[in-house]
Design a protein around this motif. Sequence first.
Motif, PDB file in Angstrom:
ATOM      1  N   GLN B 114       0.536  -1.336  -0.059  1.00  0.00           N
ATOM      2  CA  GLN B 114       0.410  -0.220  -0.022  1.00  0.00           C
ATOM      3  C   GLN B 114       1.076   1.134  -0.123  1.00  0.00           C
ATOM      4  O   GLN B 114       0.849   1.827  -0.606  1.00  0.00           O
ATOM      5  N   TYR B 117       1.945   2.309  -3.459  1.00  0.00           N
ATOM      6  CA  TYR B 117       0.382   1.915  -4.343  1.00  0.00           C
ATOM      7  C   TYR B 117       0.220   3.679  -3.405  1.00  0.00           C
ATOM      8  O   TYR B 117      -0.128   4.610  -4.809  1.00  0.00           O
ATOM      9  N   LEU B 118       0.384   4.342  -2.650  1.00  0.00           N
ATOM     10  CA  LEU B 118       0.410   5.639  -2.405  1.00  0.00           C
ATOM     11  C   LEU B 118       1.600   6.670  -2.872  1.00  0.00           C
ATOM     12  O   LEU B 118       1.444   7.660  -3.449  1.00  0.00           O
ATOM     13  N   LEU B 122       1.173   9.606  -5.387  1.00  0.00           N
ATOM     14  CA  LEU B 122       1.885  11.129  -5.466  1.00  0.00           C
ATOM     15  C   LEU B 122       2.532  11.370  -6.632  1.00  0.00           C
ATOM     16  O   LEU B 122       2.651  12.616  -7.273  1.00  0.00           O
ATOM     17  N   PHE B 238       8.816  14.201  -1.568  1.00  0.00           N
ATOM     18  CA  PHE B 238       7.860  13.773  -0.773  1.00  0.00           C
ATOM     19  C   PHE B 238       8.985  12.856   0.002  1.00  0.00           C
ATOM     20  O   PHE B 238       9.461  11.780  -0.547  1.00  0.00           O
ATOM     21  N   ARG B 243       7.429   5.383  10.617  1.00  0.00           N
ATOM     22  CA  ARG B 243       7.301   5.817  12.669  1.00  0.00           C
ATOM     23  C   ARG B 243       8.476   4.885  12.801  1.00  0.00           C
ATOM     24  O   ARG B 243       7.979   4.190  13.724  1.00  0.00           O
ATOM     25  N   HIS B 269      -0.980  -4.788  13.077  1.00  0.00           N
ATOM     26  CA  HIS B 269      -0.991  -3.379  14.077  1.00  0.00           C
ATOM     27  C   HIS B 269      -0.410  -2.260  12.792  1.00  0.00           C
ATOM     28  O   HIS B 269       0.917  -1.931  12.527  1.00  0.00           O
ATOM     29  N   PRO B 272       0.702   4.533   9.311  1.00  0.00           N
ATOM     30  CA  PRO B 272       0.221   5.002   8.851  1.00  0.00           C
ATOM     31  C   PRO B 272       1.676   5.194   8.664  1.00  0.00           C
ATOM     32  O   PRO B 272       1.517   5.423   8.333  1.00  0.00           O
ATOM     33  N   LEU B 273       0.029   5.569   7.341  1.00  0.00           N
ATOM     34  CA  LEU B 273       1.333   5.995   6.201  1.00  0.00           C
ATOM     35  C   LEU B 273       1.646   7.481   6.139  1.00  0.00           C
ATOM     36  O   LEU B 273       0.785   8.128   5.598  1.00  0.00           O
ATOM     37  N   GLU B 274       1.891   8.171   6.791  1.00  0.00           N
ATOM     38  CA  GLU B 274       2.841   9.006   6.526  1.00  0.00           C
ATOM     39  C   GLU B 274       3.039  10.093   5.866  1.00  0.00           C
ATOM     40  O   GLU B 274       4.301   9.695   4.866  1.00  0.00           O
ATOM     41  N   ILE B 275       2.940  10.797   4.990  1.00  0.00           N
ATOM     42  CA  ILE B 275       3.002  12.052   3.560  1.00  0.00           C
ATOM     43  C   ILE B 275       3.994  12.919   4.233  1.00  0.00           C
ATOM     44  O   ILE B 275       3.682  13.972   4.937  1.00  0.00           O
TER      45      ILE B 275
END
Lengths: 287, 287
Positions: B114, B117-118, B122, B238, B243, B269, B272-275
């Motif tokens: 994912q 994918y993100l 972008l 980007f 994390r 767990h 998050p995918l942090e941009i």
Amino acid sequence: MNKKFHFAVFLPQYENLEYWKSQIIGIEKAAIEFSKFGIVLDYFFYDFNVVSFKEAVKKVLEFDCDGLLFAPIFYQESVRFLAEYEKKDIPVVMIDSNISNNDEHAYVGQDAFQSGYLAGRLISFAVKNERQILIFKITREIESTSVYLQRIDGFYSFFKDHEELTNFKFSEITIKDSGIDQLNLEMFAGINSVFVPNSRAYIVARFLEQNNIKGVRIIGYDLLKENIEYLNKGVIDFLINQRPEEQGYMGINHLYKKLVLQETVVNTHYIPLEIILKENYFPARKG
Amino acid sequence: MNKKFHFAVFLPQYENLEYWKSQIIGIEKAAIEFSKFGIVLDYFFYDFNVVSFKEAVKKVLEFDCDGLLFAPIFYQESVRFLAEYEKKDIPVVMIDSNISNNDEHAYVGQDAFQSGYLAGRLISFAVKNERQILIFKITREIESTSVYLQRIDGFYSFFKDHEELTNFKFSEITIKDSGIDQLNLEMFAGINSVFVPNSRAYIVARFLEQNNIKGVRIIGYDLLKENIEYLNKGVIDFLINQRPEEQGYMGINHLYKKLVLQETVVNTHYIPLEIILKENYFPARKG
């Protein structure tokens, strides 16, 4: 025989408002966690109008407590309230909006100017062609706040700071209240991107979808259910998340550390500017 | 008289590697927090090669403990190790990379597919013109892992799922080791965007800066000092943040909840995918 610490929580009514409901969830999470240290919360809610706010102000000023958590939604009235409240010499932490010019009060929330600046950057990506950008302001009385204006200020500042981006043109529309019936096709003629500087991006998204207008990039704020719906449909491109639950939690946490633990606490706690796209939104993100 | 809980921590050496240092910081933070419940950590570090990994495997298999935290960097060897370890019937939590096909082991980390994918999304923003995209693979032995390949897989999948994006062309380059001397101008002829599916985006950024090549969009991973330097200079556009500190913390937290509190814990767990862009990177983000 433990000492009790009374914190006044002075916020907008949260019924039907996901953002403020999330703030309360965070506040109550902190309250439960710190309850064994004698923390007691006393709530003062106001409706989204100045009359109701002023009535609540009177009650808060009369209430005797150890600390105050406050969301200064109405700018002028909040400045006046704080000037009066300072005589009491009780620590104040603001959440959501920062209206203090000095460092006297603590703040937990985003840097509103910087969040608008970031939105400018996100809108700037398709740099090859001329872009017509619409700043769409859907306001209630409440939105004439500094957060709203700071975001727009930050948005324009991004383009001022990047003079090479000459191919962007700007226009603004303001409509009152939340009614989609006030939108019309003419507003979007020639528009490539829309910046909605508050949580109502879904209103623009719904209108564009209903009228089958495609290829307009939309950026807005807050993970409201309705915004997420249009994010997942690919109509809204970006949402900047303010993490309201974290704000509420950190606000109480600040007062707890300062008053109960008597720790030295940093006065400004900026919440990260979290960029959410369809591709990195997870419903169960809280984990 | 408290029972002791021994957790084996089986990770790559972290000296000079910010990402793994951050994992350890998170792990130790959790260890301190839970130390009063009898948690003791025993570390097994390996160098970034299969020989060192296999030597460590022997020690870990011989070591008697209650839980294992494990970063499965070398795919084949890790699969073999886990098959062997399962005989011991001790809870395992993996961080960073998930190599388990079943739900038998817990995982704390990103969804690598994912995240690629993100990255595709972008990169796709400037859709009006033809775009030549370069996937730049800078590998050591270590990078022939599933995370790396899953990200590339996810990246291509984004474009497969969006057939309307016909104006993107792709090429790939693989260089060995971390040497900037292996880069040359020809590699970037006609390239608009570069996807670096690991933490070495700064190597591409440094080369482009040194050769005064502008207007190439770069996307990479991890907030290493060197990546941040080029992010702040506007060379890298980007960074996806994994994390690592949170991963380490959550890994130990998982074992603590499962073994000490005997709680039912969710096995996956996702972090998050942090941009992160120049405009939302704050040095003191941990707050």
